[in-house]
Enzyme design. Structure first.
Site, PDB file in Angstrom:
ATOM      1  N   ASP A 202      29.397  46.307  91.671  1.00  0.00           N
ATOM      2  CA  ASP A 202      29.863  45.560  90.507  1.00  0.00           C
ATOM      3  C   ASP A 202      30.065  46.473  89.297  1.00  0.00           C
ATOM      4  O   ASP A 202      29.239  47.358  89.032  1.00  0.00           O
ATOM      5  CB  ASP A 202      28.789  44.510  90.161  1.00  0.00           C
ATOM      6  CG  ASP A 202      29.188  43.617  89.009  1.00  0.00           C
ATOM      7  OD1 ASP A 202      30.128  42.843  89.169  1.00  0.00           O
ATOM      8  OD2 ASP A 202      28.543  43.694  87.934  1.00  0.00           O
ATOM      9  N   GLU A 266      34.332  47.582  92.574  1.00  0.00           N
ATOM     10  CA  GLU A 266      35.243  46.989  91.608  1.00  0.00           C
ATOM     11  C   GLU A 266      35.972  48.130  90.892  1.00  0.00           C
ATOM     12  O   GLU A 266      35.333  49.119  90.516  1.00  0.00           O
ATOM     13  CB  GLU A 266      34.429  46.193  90.594  1.00  0.00           C
ATOM     14  CG  GLU A 266      35.097  44.933  90.165  1.00  0.00           C
ATOM     15  CD  GLU A 266      34.338  44.174  89.085  1.00  0.00           C
ATOM     16  OE1 GLU A 266      34.894  43.196  88.617  1.00  0.00           O
ATOM     17  OE2 GLU A 266      33.221  44.568  88.728  1.00  0.00           O
TER      18      GLU A 266
HETATM   19  C1  BGC Z   1      31.598  40.459  88.141  1.00  0.00           C
HETATM   20  C2  BGC Z   1      31.531  39.310  87.176  1.00  0.00           C
HETATM   21  C3  BGC Z   1      30.349  39.534  86.277  1.00  0.00           C
HETATM   22  C4  BGC Z   1      30.404  40.914  85.610  1.00  0.00           C
HETATM   23  C5  BGC Z   1      29.110  41.290  85.037  1.00  0.00           C
HETATM   24  C6  BGC Z   1      31.910  41.592  87.187  1.00  0.00           C
HETATM   25  O1  BGC Z   1      32.891  42.334  87.244  1.00  0.00           O
HETATM   26  O2  BGC Z   1      32.567  40.326  89.129  1.00  0.00           O
HETATM   27  O3  BGC Z   1      31.465  38.075  87.811  1.00  0.00           O
HETATM   28  O4  BGC Z   1      30.340  38.553  85.275  1.00  0.00           O
HETATM   29  O5  BGC Z   1      30.717  41.918  86.550  1.00  0.00           O
HETATM   30  O6  BGC Z   1      28.199  41.567  86.035  1.00  0.00           O
END
Ligand code: BGC
Length: 532
Positions: A202, A266
């Site tokens: 993440d 991500e």
């Molecule tokens: C997740 C989100 C989250 C954020 C903070 C992101 O990119 O996919 O859902 O709110 O990270 O953790």
């Protein structure tokens, strides 16, 4: 070593938002036993890997992305023994399980933060990011939180601000502290020792920020009322710093210690930066997510240019990783329309690489309207009315047409989309032309047809305006994909005289039928997968 092993190549990953898949405990919130109950459905769909959004102990300020204990399961989702059962059952059925790993921040309820905020001298103080107020008491600089407002929150007890790139209850960790780094890498080992097959990482681009805390420049291209407070600033000192690669390398190194593992991160980056990630990490089973199918305007020409360039840059060495939807993005059918959602599914399943399917996309779920009183997401609360709230795409899975769509027997945490009476698994299972039937066929093709999971991507010229055509090729076998991104009929010009139908978007054409391509009109919203 994990290098050379093939599981991700022919895999289809199903992304589970655990609050919303299936509630087994009648509290209106999905849970681990609910997921376990649905493994056979996933198997039947053809899925062979799942990624579960965070299930760790959490006060749920950001619905699990605020972790209070990385080594336990939130009671809302079940107990550790439910997790152990789930992973065992999934593995018995040949389904891999990936956890969500949240390195950038914890919950403010994490014991580490409680200790860190207890005094300036606490040994854990430096595990988080602190700064003194300016002389007038205001925040140390102009950094903004993604969700809205300043990225700094004053801790009145110690009179210093702590940094939170997201919600104020999600303090950012300080990866420049080696003890913290070790503790966080050990979290990976904890779950790998339990047998998880990999992670989705993440928000890794937020992990490092300028240690001098310098202001970020204003973004000259945003408009008041149209863009969020966060977007009014250019994130030159808090996002995607060079050190991101070093933290990814450390995470990958741990994951590589275990056999047959896989990691996806991500990566809200442009094409060049995505390629750089692949190259600098240099491990085939690390993949940065590619969000282009979500972010680019839905135009065949634009997608072709991107895909051609991306595929060429990756070559045979790296595996593309296309995402069509997730828990932060409006649903496909809402973004581009339900007819084009079929075209998008055909595109994702026929491109090279690993597809991620967000739960419910396989039945064509669309966003649900969430009234002001029903809002749950802190993003919508802090940056209201900009269409940024993520509740609409997180509503419960629609299993059947019973009172709560077969999701729960109590009122669900978010309202069920009223279209559940027709858009649901049970009725789509009976309809051989439904979105579910299309997905099942596409997944089967992707997994079983070597051309689709191993073949090269061959770019083709546009056969007509707003129509995408490309080929996949392995040895003598060739598959032609023809997708009309438009709702208008297009006269097609292709360098082939005929082809055999494998599948069409509505599943009405008989597979095996020969299509004459010399004088051919592709109808609006129509798509074909053809054997050349
Ligand atoms: C997740 C989100 C989250 C954020 C903070 C992101 O990119 O996919 O859902 O709110 O990270 O953790």
């Amino acid at each position: 070593m994990a290098d050379g092993l093939k599981w991700p190549l022919s895999s289809i990953v199903y992304h589970i938002y655990p609050r919303s898949l299936k509630d087994s405990s009648s509290d209106g919130i999905g849970d681990l036993r609910g997921i376990e109950e649905k493994l056979d459905y996933l198997l039947e769909l053809g899925i062979n890997a799942i990624w579960i959004s965070p299930i760790y102990t959490s006060p749920m300020a950001d619905f699990g992305y605020d972790v209070a204990d990385y080594r336990d399961i939130d009671q809302m989702f079940g107990k550790m023994k439910d997790f152990d059962n789930l992973i065992k059952k999934a593995h018995d059925k040949g389904i891999k399980l990936m956890m969500d790993y949240v390195p950038n921040h914890t919950s403010s309820q994490h014991i580490w933060f409680k200790e860190a905020s207890s005094s300036k001298n606490n040994p854990k103080r430096d595990w988080y990011i602190w700064a003194d107020p300016k002389a007038d008491g205001s925040a140390p600089n102009n950094w903004k939180s993604v969700f809205g407002g300043s990225a700094w929150h004053l801790d009145s007890k110690t009179n210093q601000y702590y940094l939170h790139s997201f919600y104020k209850d999600q303090p950012d960790l300080n990866w420049r502290n080696s003890d913290l780094e070790k503790a966080m890498l050990d979290v990976l080992r904890f779950w790998l020792d339990k047998g998880v097959d990999g992670f989705r990482v993440d928000a890794v681009d937020w992990v490092y920020k300028d240690p001098l805390f310098r202001d970020e420049p204003r973004n000259p291209n945003t408009l008041e009322g149209k863009h969020s407070e966060y977007d009014h600033i250019l994130h030159t000192r808090t996002f995607g710093l060079k050190e991101t690669i070093s933290v990814m390398k450390k995470i990958v190194k741990v994951v590589k210690e275990y056999e047959n593992t896989f990691i996806v991160a991500e990566a809200h980056l442009d094409l060049q930066a995505i390629i750089e990630r692949y190259v600098s990490i240099g491990w085939r089973w690390y993949q940065p997510f590619n969000f282009s199918l979500i972010n680019l305007p839905w135009k065949a020409e634009i997608h072709k240019q991107y895909i051609d360039e991306y595929d060429k840059a990756l070559g045979d060495l790296y595996i593309p990783c296309y995402v069509l939807g997730n828990h932060d993005q409006h649903r496909v059918g809402t973004r581009i329309g339900v007819k084009q959602a079929r075209i998008a599914a055909m595109l994702q399943m026929t491109l090279r690489g690993l597809p991620f399917i967000y739960y419910g996309e396989e039945i064509g779920m669309t966003d649900n309207h969430i009234s002001a009183e029903q809002v749950q997401d802190p993003y919508e609360i802090l940056s209201p009315k900009l269409g940024l709230g993520r509740d609409p795409e997180r509503t419960p899975m629609q299993w059947d047409d019973s009172k709560y769509a077969g999701f729960s027997d109590s009122k669900p945490w978010l309202p069920i989309n009223p279209n559940y009476t027709s858009v649901n698994v049970k009725s789509e299972e009976k309809d051989d032309k439904s979105m579910l039937s299309l997905y099942k066929l596409l997944i089967k093709l992707k997994k079983t047809n070597p051309v689709l999971h191993e073949g090269k991507y061959i770019a083709l010229p546009h056969p007509a305006d707003n129509v995408l055509a490309f080929m996949r090729e392995k040895g003598e076998s060739k598959i032609l994909v023809l997708l009309n991104f438009d709702d208008k009929t297009k006269k097609i010009s292709l360098p082939f005289k005929s082809a055999k139908i494998i599948c069409d978007d509505t599943l009405t054409d008989k597979p095996g039928t020969i299509l004459d391509l010399t004088d051919f009109n592709l109808e609006g919203n129509e798509g074909y997968i053809l054997q050349i």
